[in-house]
Design an enzyme around this catalytic site. Structure first.
Site, PDB file in Angstrom:
ATOM      1  N   ARG A   1       0.826  -1.217   0.000  1.00 38.43           N
ATOM      2  CA  ARG A   1       0.000   0.000   0.000  1.00 38.43           C
ATOM      3  C   ARG A   1       0.865   1.273   0.000  1.00 38.43           C
ATOM      4  NH1 ARG A   1       0.924  -1.627   4.930  1.00 38.43           N
ATOM      5  NH2 ARG A   1       1.200  -0.086   6.578  1.00 38.43           N
ATOM      6  N   CYS A   2       0.187   2.391  -0.265  1.00 45.08           N
ATOM      7  CA  CYS A   2       0.826   3.706  -0.197  1.00 45.08           C
ATOM      8  C   CYS A   2       0.919   4.127   1.270  1.00 45.08           C
ATOM      9  CB  CYS A   2       0.018   4.764  -0.952  1.00 45.08           C
ATOM     10  SG  CYS A   2      -0.091   4.477  -2.718  1.00 45.08           S
ATOM     11  N   PRO A   3       1.985   4.764   1.719  1.00 42.34           N
ATOM     12  CA  PRO A   3       3.144   5.152   0.923  1.00 42.34           C
ATOM     13  C   PRO A   3       4.318   4.180   1.037  1.00 42.34           C
ATOM     14  CG  PRO A   3       3.279   6.285   3.017  1.00 42.34           C
ATOM     15  CD  PRO A   3       2.104   5.315   3.100  1.00 42.34           C
ATOM     16  N   LEU A   4       4.051   2.969   1.588  1.00 43.10           N
ATOM     17  CA  LEU A   4       5.164   2.026   1.761  1.00 43.10           C
ATOM     18  C   LEU A   4       5.770   1.632   0.414  1.00 43.10           C
ATOM     19  CD1 LEU A   4       6.898   0.358   3.671  1.00 43.10           C
ATOM     20  CD2 LEU A   4       5.131  -1.404   3.658  1.00 43.10           C
ATOM     21  N   ASN A   5       4.918   1.525  -0.622  1.00 44.64           N
ATOM     22  CA  ASN A   5       5.440   1.174  -1.945  1.00 44.64           C
ATOM     23  C   ASN A   5       6.441   2.228  -2.436  1.00 44.64           C
ATOM     24  OD1 ASN A   5       3.491   3.135  -2.299  1.00 44.64           O
ATOM     25  ND2 ASN A   5       2.064   1.816  -3.399  1.00 44.64           N
TER      26      ASN A   5
END
Ligand SMILES: [Zn+2]
Lengths: 75, 269
Positions: A13-17
């Site tokens: 998921r964002c913002p981990l990507n």
């Protein structure tokens, strides 16, 4: 064309990507390429734009099924 | 080579996605050693934010125990911590926020004979103390050691802070030559302090430490930032490194640390 690095970020998921993308880029040489897989929706709407804001270049962005293939060239 | 685990990437993602911090800046934070002097009003937010930010090693100095009158502003201590050493209470909260960090506790009063040993080995120092004598002691010891630090003080509705890079920017003594006589300072029990301004000032100091470590932005060097929270006025006062400073000037007269008159006040702390 084969990228220097590849990372499948589907399901991330964002913002981990984006954080993962940044770490991969920070460990690469200038001019090298990174290919990532992003989910449709928020990931594809956010990650390439953020990558470009930091000066990197998006070489190509292609939809494959319900996911996206994005190739980034490190600045 | 920056190597962050998936958990670290997740925990620090809001830092990592900042262009000015990034994975490199986060790694600098994780390798940094920062000393917080005072576990009171200023030290509470400082210690909490540095721990949350993942500063790898944080030292915290305070000789006192938690008292009920502290709880109005010293947010790292809880009602259940009464009579516990402040450093112990603070370290427990810091480790609870971030188990990855190392916390060193010093339950002592700083003085001219022990400060140099305590500050050595740290990269940055934050002054969250409550009395002028200790503020001068920290300034002098840090300048002599060439150690960057953040000065901070609060009283009533007012706060002030500046960041000192010894040898490069003005020190506390460049502008304030010596501690005021103890009786010239308002008696603490009569002065009071609005609890939230401890958070306002302490978080500015914590931000300066994080900026210093990561190299992001510009610091409050040669600048005294003051605020009056009663009217919410902020002001920046330009300061100059003085060639006639008795500590960092061209012909310094201070070569040894002075044992000040520590008129203790449980105010800012
Ligand atoms: Zn000076």
């Amino acid at each position: 064309m084969k990228a220097d690095r590849f990372e499948d970020l589907s399901g991330v998921r964002c913002p981990l990507n984006y954080a993962k993308t940044k770490m991969l880029l920070s460990n690469m040489e200038s001019g090298q390429t990174l290919e990532i897989i992003l989910d449709d929706g928020p990931p594809i709407r956010n990650v390439p734009g953020s990558v470009q804001q930091e000066g990197h270049v998006i070489l190509c962005q292609e939809k494959q099924g319900d996911q996206w293939n994005v190739v980034i060239k490190k600045v | 080579m920056v190597q962050l685990t998936d958990t670290q990437l997740d925990r620090y993602s809001r830092h990592i996605i900042l262009q000015e911090v990034g994975p490199e800046g986060q790694e600098k934070l994780m390798n940094a050693r920062v000393l917080v002097i005072g576990a009171g009003g200023l030290g509470s937010p400082i210690a909490l934010y540095l721990a949350a930010a993942g500063v790898g090693c944080i030292g915290i100095v305070d000789a006192d125990v938690v008292e009920i009158s502290n709880l109005q502003r010293q947010v790292i201590h809880f009602s259940s911590d009464m009579q516990r050493p402040k450093v112990e209470s603070a370290a427990e909260k810091m480790r609870a926020i971030n188990p990855d960090i190392e916390v060193n506790t010093y339950k002592i009063y700083l003085n001219a004979s022990n400060i140099q040993e305590i500050i050595s080995g740290y990269d940055f120092v934050l002054d969250g103390t409550d009395n002028f004598a200790t503020k001068f002691l920290i300034n002098d010891a840090c300048v002599m050691a060439g150690l960057p630090f953040s000065h901070g003080g609060i009283l009533r509705f007012d706060g002030q802070t500046m960041t000192v890079l010894p040898g490069h920017s003005s020190c506390y003594r460049c502008s304030f030559r010596q501690p005021p006589p103890p009786d010239a300072v308002p008696s603490c029990s009569q002065a009071g302090v609005l609890g939230a301004i401890a958070g306002m000032l302490g978080t500015i100091q914590a931000a300066e430490a994080l900026k210093f470590i990561t190299g992001a932005g510009t610091l409050l060097t040669d600048t005294l930032l003051t605020f009056d929270a009663k009217n919410m006025h902020f002001r920046r006062v330009s300061l100059k490194k003085r060639s006639d400073c008795p500590l960092c000037g061209e012909n310094p007269t201070l070569h040894e640390l002075e044992e000040g008159d520590r008129a203790t006040c449980d105010l800012s702390a």
